[in-house]
Design an enzyme around this catalytic site. Structure first.
Site, PDB file in Angstrom:
ATOM      1  N   HIS A 174       0.851  -1.212   0.000  1.00 33.67           N
ATOM      2  CA  HIS A 174       0.000   0.000   0.000  1.00 33.67           C
ATOM      3  C   HIS A 174       0.882   1.255   0.000  1.00 33.67           C
ATOM      4  CE1 HIS A 174      -3.780   2.146   1.705  1.00 33.67           C
ATOM      5  NE2 HIS A 174      -2.916   3.081   1.304  1.00 33.67           N
ATOM      6  N   HIS A 180       1.360   5.425  -1.902  1.00 36.15           N
ATOM      7  CA  HIS A 180       0.911   6.497  -2.797  1.00 36.15           C
ATOM      8  C   HIS A 180       2.142   7.125  -3.438  1.00 36.15           C
ATOM      9  CE1 HIS A 180      -3.141   6.469  -0.990  1.00 36.15           C
ATOM     10  NE2 HIS A 180      -2.468   6.082   0.072  1.00 36.15           N
ATOM     11  N   LYS A 204      -9.782  -0.374  -5.252  1.00 30.19           N
ATOM     12  CA  LYS A 204      -9.735   0.342  -3.978  1.00 30.19           C
ATOM     13  C   LYS A 204     -11.063   1.027  -3.716  1.00 30.19           C
ATOM     14  CE  LYS A 204      -7.873   2.225  -0.284  1.00 30.19           C
ATOM     15  NZ  LYS A 204      -6.732   3.089  -0.108  1.00 30.19           N
ATOM     16  N   HIS A 248     -10.597   1.280   2.357  1.00 29.30           N
ATOM     17  CA  HIS A 248     -10.340   2.331   3.352  1.00 29.30           C
ATOM     18  C   HIS A 248     -11.537   2.262   4.294  1.00 29.30           C
ATOM     19  CE1 HIS A 248      -8.703   6.370   4.661  1.00 29.30           C
ATOM     20  NE2 HIS A 248      -9.834   6.262   5.323  1.00 29.30           N
ATOM     21  N   HIS A 303      -4.557  -0.205   6.175  1.00 26.76           N
ATOM     22  CA  HIS A 303      -4.104   0.591   7.327  1.00 26.76           C
ATOM     23  C   HIS A 303      -5.043   0.487   8.520  1.00 26.76           C
ATOM     24  CE1 HIS A 303      -6.781   3.324   5.258  1.00 26.76           C
ATOM     25  NE2 HIS A 303      -5.879   3.700   4.380  1.00 26.76           N
ATOM     26  N   ASP A 315       1.446   2.975   3.466  1.00 30.21           N
ATOM     27  CA  ASP A 315       0.602   4.152   3.225  1.00 30.21           C
ATOM     28  C   ASP A 315       1.465   5.406   3.050  1.00 30.21           C
ATOM     29  OD1 ASP A 315      -1.820   5.303   2.665  1.00 30.21           O
ATOM     30  OD2 ASP A 315      -2.329   5.752   4.732  1.00 30.21           O
TER      31      ASP A 315
END
Ligand code: DOR
Ligand code: ZN
Length: 344
Positions: free
Chosen positions: A13, A15, A99, A136, A174, A247
């Protein structure tokens, strides 16, 4: 013990963002990971096979030709995602998962899902094709206290999704609460969870006592120590359902130190070192490899990597800032001394 070697880890995971951000984020991802799941919350978001292909190509421009690093792409679900859209991306071998962002839950989530029930057909086809749903897990209802958003999501939504799509593979991304850990632990083999370094190393006191530390502000927000301890226990237990997902998300210093600062911690400057710190504090360094290099691959049905990395006990100070675009970012743990350093 002054040197440990583990199978090369993967980050399930991260970004990377796009355009010039990739100059910073791709080399940082390659630094110690072999495979990374790239989250699709760009603006505009990555919602189709075409956009995934374009985004993947732009990322790969920053990968040196001798590197084995692989970005694993994920599609961003919206209220308008169709079965056709999923099948097209799947048939072209482009997606590693989809996602789910509740609309408004976090950075670039405005196009996320407003009505979970509207996704029944999509979840059905994902279940049939064996495509993982990365969640999420927070409600965005403004009447719900920000510290309770994860727990309420489990009660209101996750329980239902699990019930209605029993063989849909789910990663609770997360995870930040004791309730989240318990839900995953008590459930079947189709659900697992990622855990970030910030949620292992810090709790809400670190963020709020003695002054606000905006660089620790991420979503889901850091919780109280009771939850931090549950996460530490889960990560270091050797249980297969918990694995590494940083994350890591780049945000410039100005965007964080702002009257309305944005959410996200950048940890790829020292990802494995930060996890090593947490594991050593828990007396569980011998379980780092399981968490960082084995559990995620097994859940996703992949082989573990064939290469190894080594960490040296060689204390070093995390820099106060790192160049980012035409500015800087403040990395997770800035100013702290970490005991372990990646051997390069
Ligand atoms: O803190 C966060 N930052 N949480 C997320 O869910 C998204 C991420 C980002 O994209 O910056
Ligand atoms: Zn994320």
């Amino acid at each position: 013990m002054d040197r440990i070697s583990i199978i090369k880890p993967d980050d399930w995971h991260v970004h990377l963002r796009d355009k010039d951000a990739l100059e910073t984020t791709v080399p940082a991802a390659i630094r110690c990971f072999e495979r990374c799941i790239i989250m699709p919350n760009l603006s505009p978001p990555v919602t189709s096979a075409e956009l995934i292909k374009r985004y993947r190509d732009s990322i790969l421009k920053y990968k040196p030709s001798n590197s084995k690093w692989t970005p694993l792409m994920v599609m961003y679900l919206t209220d308008h995602t169709s079965i056709k859209c999923i099948r097209t991306a799947f048939d072209q071998g482009l997606i590693f998962g989809c996602k789910y962002y509740p609309a408004g839950a976090t950075t670039n989530s405005a196009s996320g899902v407003t009505n979970l029930n509207g996704l029944d057909a999509v979840f059905n086809v994902m279940q049939e094709l064996g495509i993982t749903l990365q969640i999420h897990g927070e409600v965005t209802d403004s009447s719900v206290d920000i510290f309770d958003r994860e727990k309420i999501f489990i009660d209101r939504h996750l329980t239902q999704i699990k019930h209605r799509f029993p063989e849909l593979k789910i990663v609770f991304e997360h995870v930040t609460t004791k309730q989240g850990v318990e839900f995953v632990r008590d459930s079947d083999k189709y659900i697992a969870a990622t855990i970030t370094p910030q949620h292992l190393l810090f709790n809400r006191n670190d963020m709020l006592v003695g002054g606000i530390r905006p660089h620790l502000f991420c979503l889901p927000i850091l919780k109280r120590d009771l939850h931090q301890n549950a996460l530490i226990k889960a990560a270091t237990s050797g249980e297969k359902k918990f694995f590494l997902g940083t994350d890591s998300a780049p945000h410039s210093r100005e965007d964080k130190e702002n009257i309305c600062g944005c959410a996200g911690c950048f940890s790829h400057h020292a990802a494995i070192e930060l996890y090593a710190e947490a594991f050593e504090r828990a007396g569980a360094l011998h379980r780092l490899e399981q968490f960082a290099s084995k559990n995620g691959a097994e859940f996703y049905g992949l082989k573990t990597n064939s290469e190894f990395i080594s960490l040296l006990r060689d204390p070093w100070r995390v820099p106060d800032q790192i160049d980012y675009r035409d500015s800087y970012l403040v990395p997770l743990g800035a100013g702290l001394t970490l005991n372990w350093r990646l051997e390069t």
